[in-house]
Scaffold this motif. Structure first.
Motif: not given
Length: 131
Positions: A35, A37, A55, A58, A103, A109, A112, A118
């Motif tokens: 995934h 983002a 954020f 995503r 990124c 998921w 996030y 990440y």
């Protein structure tokens, strides 16, 4: 060592557009397994607790997308698995969009907003919107 690499940033006038790209370097690494983002860090983030890395948008492995309210209708995240790339199309840019954009690639998921969730991050790229 695997890296994510952002490109496409720069200086643009308010109302203009930019398209950010995120690809990979280093060993073969398929973004389609993750995934993806986009986050951003504004220049005044030290004065705004909670804004250290904000954020933006995503996209899931299957193409489900989610944009934060402040960019909804202006920014669009997309991915091209054949090119092993993720994009952020930014239209109607505003001075408050000025930031370093990052990124990130995540296996999960649901978490996030957790930067620690990440697996990989890019080095960031500057976007500056002049008024």
């Amino acid at each position: 060592q695997v890296h994510l690499v952002e490109s496409g940033g720069g200086l643009v006038q308010a109302g203009g557009s930019l398209r950010l790209s995120c690809t990979t370097s280093g060993p073969i690494f398929s973004l389609s397994d993750y995934h993806m983002a986009w986050f951003r860090q504004a220049p005044d983030y030290r004065q705004a607790p909670g804004k250290e890395r904000e954020f933006v948008a995503r996209i899931s492995r299957t193409g489900l997308i989610h944009h934060t309210d402040s960019v909804q209708g202006r920014f669009t995240i997309s991915r091209d698995n054949a090119k092993n790339a993720v994009y952020l199309q930014m239209n109607s840019l505003k001075p408050e969009d000025t930031a370093v954009y990052y990124c990130g690639a995540a296996s999960s998921w649901g978490t996030y907003l957790d930067l620690g969730a990440y697996d990989y991050w890019g080095q960031g790229i500057q976007v500056t919107v002049s008024s």
